[in-house]
Design a protein around this motif. Structure first.
Motif, PDB file in Angstrom:
ATOM      1  N   TYR A  63       1.054  -1.245   0.043  1.00 27.64           N
ATOM      2  CA  TYR A  63      -0.517   0.070   0.053  1.00 27.64           C
ATOM      3  C   TYR A  63       1.098   1.322  -0.198  1.00 27.64           C
ATOM      4  O   TYR A  63       0.663   1.987  -1.221  1.00 27.64           O
ATOM      5  N   LEU A  64       1.771   1.372   0.803  1.00 29.84           N
ATOM      6  CA  LEU A  64       2.852   2.597   1.337  1.00 29.84           C
ATOM      7  C   LEU A  64       3.655   2.346  -0.695  1.00 29.84           C
ATOM      8  O   LEU A  64       3.082   4.065  -1.283  1.00 29.84           O
ATOM      9  N   ILE A  65       3.833   1.707  -1.044  1.00 34.19           N
ATOM     10  CA  ILE A  65       4.525   1.816  -2.311  1.00 34.19           C
ATOM     11  C   ILE A  65       3.838   2.400  -3.096  1.00 34.19           C
ATOM     12  O   ILE A  65       3.766   3.250  -4.232  1.00 34.19           O
ATOM     13  N   SER A  66       2.498   1.374  -2.978  1.00 31.94           N
ATOM     14  CA  SER A  66       2.200   2.141  -4.337  1.00 31.94           C
ATOM     15  C   SER A  66       1.233   3.471  -3.926  1.00 31.94           C
ATOM     16  O   SER A  66       1.109   4.284  -5.273  1.00 31.94           O
ATOM     17  N   LYS A  67       1.115   4.313  -2.738  1.00 29.14           N
ATOM     18  CA  LYS A  67       1.285   5.101  -3.195  1.00 29.14           C
ATOM     19  C   LYS A  67       2.515   6.361  -3.110  1.00 29.14           C
ATOM     20  O   LYS A  67       1.933   7.759  -3.923  1.00 29.14           O
ATOM     21  N   TRP A  68       3.213   5.882  -3.159  1.00 31.85           N
ATOM     22  CA  TRP A  68       4.795   6.839  -3.126  1.00 31.85           C
ATOM     23  C   TRP A  68       5.035   6.595  -4.252  1.00 31.85           C
ATOM     24  O   TRP A  68       4.841   6.859  -4.910  1.00 31.85           O
ATOM     25  N   LEU A  69       4.165   5.583  -5.483  1.00 34.32           N
ATOM     26  CA  LEU A  69       4.812   5.517  -6.768  1.00 34.32           C
ATOM     27  C   LEU A  69       3.391   6.077  -7.960  1.00 34.32           C
ATOM     28  O   LEU A  69       3.663   5.896  -8.904  1.00 34.32           O
ATOM     29  N   ASN A  71       0.312   4.900  -8.700  1.00 36.91           N
ATOM     30  CA  ASN A  71       0.124   3.675  -9.052  1.00 36.91           C
ATOM     31  C   ASN A  71      -0.936   2.734  -8.209  1.00 36.91           C
ATOM     32  O   ASN A  71      -0.652   1.690  -7.407  1.00 36.91           O
ATOM     33  N   PRO A  72      -2.061   2.688  -7.891  1.00 37.22           N
ATOM     34  CA  PRO A  72      -3.128   1.899  -7.373  1.00 37.22           C
ATOM     35  C   PRO A  72      -3.196   0.200  -8.164  1.00 37.22           C
ATOM     36  O   PRO A  72      -3.653  -0.243  -7.198  1.00 37.22           O
ATOM     37  N   LYS A  73      -2.657  -0.150  -9.116  1.00 32.98           N
ATOM     38  CA  LYS A  73      -2.231  -1.149  -9.683  1.00 32.98           C
ATOM     39  C   LYS A  73      -1.724  -1.371  -8.815  1.00 32.98           C
ATOM     40  O   LYS A  73      -2.085  -3.626  -9.436  1.00 32.98           O
ATOM     41  N   ILE A  74      -0.958  -1.202  -8.447  1.00 31.08           N
ATOM     42  CA  ILE A  74       0.080  -2.208  -7.440  1.00 31.08           C
ATOM     43  C   ILE A  74      -0.376  -2.772  -5.961  1.00 31.08           C
ATOM     44  O   ILE A  74      -0.413  -4.143  -5.777  1.00 31.08           O
ATOM     45  N   GLU A  75      -1.659  -2.284  -5.890  1.00 30.05           N
ATOM     46  CA  GLU A  75      -1.979  -2.326  -4.968  1.00 30.05           C
ATOM     47  C   GLU A  75      -3.483  -3.497  -4.803  1.00 30.05           C
ATOM     48  O   GLU A  75      -2.884  -5.534  -4.066  1.00 30.05           O
ATOM     49  N   VAL A  76      -3.196  -3.925  -5.680  1.00 29.96           N
ATOM     50  CA  VAL A  76      -4.110  -5.713  -6.296  1.00 29.96           C
ATOM     51  C   VAL A  76      -2.561  -6.392  -6.622  1.00 29.96           C
ATOM     52  O   VAL A  76      -3.747  -7.487  -6.034  1.00 29.96           O
ATOM     53  N   PHE A  77      -2.002  -6.426  -7.732  1.00 30.54           N
ATOM     54  CA  PHE A  77      -1.278  -6.918  -7.301  1.00 30.54           C
ATOM     55  C   PHE A  77      -0.339  -7.432  -5.966  1.00 30.54           C
ATOM     56  O   PHE A  77      -0.039  -8.871  -5.505  1.00 30.54           O
ATOM     57  N   VAL A  78      -0.855  -6.178  -5.231  1.00 25.97           N
ATOM     58  CA  VAL A  78       0.173  -7.094  -3.769  1.00 25.97           C
ATOM     59  C   VAL A  78      -1.093  -7.801  -2.684  1.00 25.97           C
ATOM     60  O   VAL A  78      -0.666  -9.083  -2.158  1.00 25.97           O
ATOM     61  N   LEU A  79      -1.808  -7.549  -3.050  1.00 24.20           N
ATOM     62  CA  LEU A  79      -3.238  -8.657  -2.399  1.00 24.20           C
ATOM     63  C   LEU A  79      -2.569  -9.810  -2.278  1.00 24.20           C
ATOM     64  O   LEU A  79      -3.415 -10.258  -1.960  1.00 24.20           O
TER      65      LEU A  79
END
Length: 105
Positions: A63-69, A71-79
């Motif tokens: 979540y923190l990486i997606s906010k920093w970059l 890019n909300p798509k990162i959240e889905v991949f991380v989940l």
């Protein structure tokens, strides 16, 4: 949304380990009392806590990486990544013979 799932995982891990809510462990609550005594439930609860906390940590970092970059798509991949790593670990380790109490006769 990802933070809420992480908080849920932390709450479940805490409830199982420290709240002794073993009925949340699938299969354990349907065993007879005699069968339940054959397992080290404290050890299994520790595995559940560690797996839940680990998945939550991965989600929070994602979540923190997606906010920093930004890019909300990162959240889905991380989940999905956290679940794809955490669930097999949880199933394999908790179902191993390591937590079955052996009685010498």
């Amino acid at each position: 949304m990802l933070i809420l799932v992480a908080i849920l995982f932390i709450a479940l891990g805490t409830a199982i380990k420290y709240g002794k809510m073993y009925f949340l462990i699938a299969g354990y609550n349907t065993m007879s009392e005699k069968e339940q005594k054959k397992y080290d439930i404290e050890g299994i609860a520790t595995v559940f806590r560690n797996a839940m906390f680990g998945m939550a940590l991965i989600m929070i970092i994602g979540y923190l990486i997606s906010k920093w970059l930004e890019n909300p798509k990162i959240e889905v991949f991380v989940l999905f990544g956290a679940i794809m790593i955490g669930l097999p670990y949880l199933l394999i380790v908790s179902n191993s013979g390591k937590y079955k109490i052996k009685k010498d006769k």
